[in-house]
Design an enzyme around this catalytic site. Structure first.
Site, PDB file in Angstrom:
ATOM      1  N   HIS A  64       0.786  -1.235   0.000  1.00  0.00           N
ATOM      2  CA  HIS A  64       0.000   0.000   0.000  1.00  0.00           C
ATOM      3  C   HIS A  64       0.819   1.287   0.000  1.00  0.00           C
ATOM      4  CE1 HIS A  64      -0.296   0.499   4.693  1.00  0.00           C
ATOM      5  NE2 HIS A  64       0.868   0.000   4.337  1.00  0.00           N
ATOM      6  N   HIS A  65       2.142   1.195   0.018  1.00  0.00           N
ATOM      7  CA  HIS A  65       2.958   2.410  -0.113  1.00  0.00           C
ATOM      8  C   HIS A  65       3.366   2.673  -1.561  1.00  0.00           C
ATOM      9  CE1 HIS A  65       3.068   2.770   4.160  1.00  0.00           C
ATOM     10  NE2 HIS A  65       3.757   1.659   4.336  1.00  0.00           N
ATOM     11  N   CYS A  66       3.087   1.731  -2.429  1.00  0.00           N
ATOM     12  CA  CYS A  66       3.445   1.886  -3.838  1.00  0.00           C
ATOM     13  C   CYS A  66       2.261   2.465  -4.601  1.00  0.00           C
ATOM     14  CB  CYS A  66       3.830   0.530  -4.419  1.00  0.00           C
ATOM     15  SG  CYS A  66       4.405   0.620  -6.125  1.00  0.00           S
ATOM     16  N   ASN A  84      -0.412   5.369   1.762  1.00  0.00           N
ATOM     17  CA  ASN A  84      -0.260   6.531   0.884  1.00  0.00           C
ATOM     18  C   ASN A  84      -0.146   6.188  -0.593  1.00  0.00           C
ATOM     19  OD1 ASN A  84       2.363   5.432   1.582  1.00  0.00           O
ATOM     20  ND2 ASN A  84       3.286   7.256   0.667  1.00  0.00           N
TER      21      ASN A  84
END
Length: 206
Positions: free
Chosen positions: A14-16, A58
């Site tokens: 979920h940070h990509c 993010n």
């Protein structure tokens, strides 16, 4: 979609975002899954991301800034990485936690805000990012949720989504302790025992 549920124990990056990686995340699997569902299932026009990893999601948030067909509920430790203010613009319901938050407060907030988000948006597909880095002792998540609390958290989400007849895909995301795998396994077994999934009638993948 045909089975109504799926679990990928190797997903949840979920940070990509679609343009770059970040935070141990090499590709934007959540974004990709949502685009594929919206493209291939014409009856799905509203998608919800329930992100309960300890960190702000993010990556997918940056991908869906300004999108009204994707609703993001993000419950995360506000004191840790990434602190992405731009990405926060995409969060429909933001729940920021202090470090070392424990079971009672955490589960109350999860229960309240998952219920509220589902009633507010009425999604037709849910992506559940079920990070176990919320567990006590995780040096990156810095929360204090017990193993029992994680299992109860997952049951709360699945119960509320399944009782509404909404298809759900769970990805297991972050978790940086040796005991993480066992907790994930115990949670999946609990979901099966509570008849929220059927291990003989759905999809669990690596």
């Amino acid at each position: 979609m045909e089975h109504g549920w799926a679990i990928n124990i190797g997903g949840g990056f979920h940070h990509c975002c679609s343009e770059e990686g970040g935070g141990f995340c090499a590709y934007a699997d959540i974004t990709l899954a949502i685009y594929l569902v919206l493209l291939n299932y014409q009856n799905v026009q509203r998608v919800m991301i329930i992100d309960l990893d300890a960190h702000q999601g993010n990556g997918h948030e940056r991908d869906f800034i300004g999108r009204r067909d994707v609703y993001i509920l993000d419950v995360y430790n506000k004191d840790i990485y990434p602190g992405d203010e731009l990405a926060k613009q995409a969060i429909s319901r933001r729940v920021e936690l202090f470090s070392f938050t424990e079971d009672e407060e955490y589960l109350h907030k999860v229960n309240t805000h998952v219920e509220g988000a589902l009633n507010e948006f009425h999604p037709q597909f849910v992506v559940y990012n079920a990070g176990t880095d919320i567990m006590i002792g995780d040096s990156l998540g810095l929360l204090s949720i017990s193993k029992k609390g994680i299992i109860e958290r997952d049951e709360i989400v699945w119960s509320k989504v399944r009782q509404r007849g909404i298809p759900i895909m769970m990805v297991t995301s972050g978790g940086y302790q040796r005991s993480t795998a066992a907790v994930i396994a115990d949670s999946i077994i609990n979901l099966n025992n509570k008849d929220l999934i059927s291990l003989s009638g759905g999809i669990v993948s690596l």
